[in-house]
Design a protein around this motif. Structure first.
Motif, mmCIF file in Angstrom:
data_model
loop_
_atom_site.group_PDB
_atom_site.id
_atom_site.type_symbol
_atom_site.label_atom_id
_atom_site.label_comp_id
_atom_site.label_asym_id
_atom_site.label_seq_id
_atom_site.Cartn_x
_atom_site.Cartn_y
_atom_site.Cartn_z
ATOM 1 N N PHE A 36 78.786 -8.578 -21.801
ATOM 2 C CA PHE A 36 77.174 -8.005 -22.344
ATOM 3 C C PHE A 36 76.372 -8.719 -22.022
ATOM 4 C CE2 PHE A 36 81.589 -7.664 -24.929
ATOM 5 C CZ PHE A 36 81.111 -7.259 -25.427
ATOM 6 N N CYS A 37 74.882 -7.869 -22.448
ATOM 7 C CA CYS A 37 73.747 -8.867 -21.925
ATOM 8 C C CYS A 37 72.838 -8.102 -22.669
ATOM 9 C CB CYS A 37 72.920 -9.068 -20.552
ATOM 10 S SG CYS A 37 72.598 -7.873 -19.464
ATOM 11 N N ASP A 38 71.762 -8.711 -22.988
ATOM 12 C CA ASP A 38 70.511 -8.217 -24.218
ATOM 13 C C ASP A 38 69.543 -7.738 -22.948
ATOM 14 O OD1 ASP A 38 68.789 -10.354 -23.420
ATOM 15 O OD2 ASP A 38 68.744 -11.472 -25.443
ATOM 16 N N ALA A 39 68.227 -6.909 -23.400
ATOM 17 C CA ALA A 39 67.243 -6.396 -23.303
ATOM 18 C C ALA A 39 66.434 -7.173 -21.603
ATOM 19 C CB ALA A 39 66.239 -6.020 -23.446
ATOM 20 N N ARG A 40 66.250 -8.829 -22.409
ATOM 21 C CA ARG A 40 65.612 -9.821 -21.333
ATOM 22 C C ARG A 40 66.932 -10.408 -20.623
ATOM 23 N NH1 ARG A 40 65.190 -14.068 -24.804
ATOM 24 N NH2 ARG A 40 67.197 -13.769 -25.741
#
Length: 113
Positions: A36-40
């Motif tokens: 998982f990762c976010d847009a940043r």
């Protein structure tokens, strides 16, 4: 925006961490080695509040799907979201109505830069 990528290179796109936690069951997160990762580029790891378990009683197999929450780990890496997209073979799921392909996920990511 949260990106999730499984061991088969299927990409999932969610509008929030909470949505990812609801959509992807703990058993699947564990078995499919989902990242998982976010847009940043902030990486998230699953913290199992109830670990998934498989039990056998003779020929009967039961699965406790468990529960988890996503916890931020380390510092953001701005290149991580793009790396997820490059590794993705196909878009498995998107809860964001404007995203129907890996390419559209890339366009959406550019809005966060």
């Amino acid at each position: 925006m949260i990106l999730a990528l499984d061991k088969h290179h299927a990409l999932f796109v969610f509008s929030s961490i909470a949505e990812a936690e609801v959509h992807l069951e703990a058993w699947d997160v564990q078995q499919e080695a989902i990242e998982f990762c976010d847009a940043r580029g902030q990486r998230y790891l699953p913290s199992y509040t109830i670990p998934p378990r498989e039990s056998h009683l003779g020929l009967l197999r039961t699965i406790d799907i468990g529960a988890y929450r996503l916890v931020a780990e380390g510092l953001p890496d701005p290149g991580r979201p793009e790396a997820f997209l490059k590794r993705a073979a196909h878009l498995e799921h998107s809860s964001i109505s404007a995203i129907h392909s890996i390419e559209e996920a890339g366009v959406a990511l550019s809005q966060y830069a």
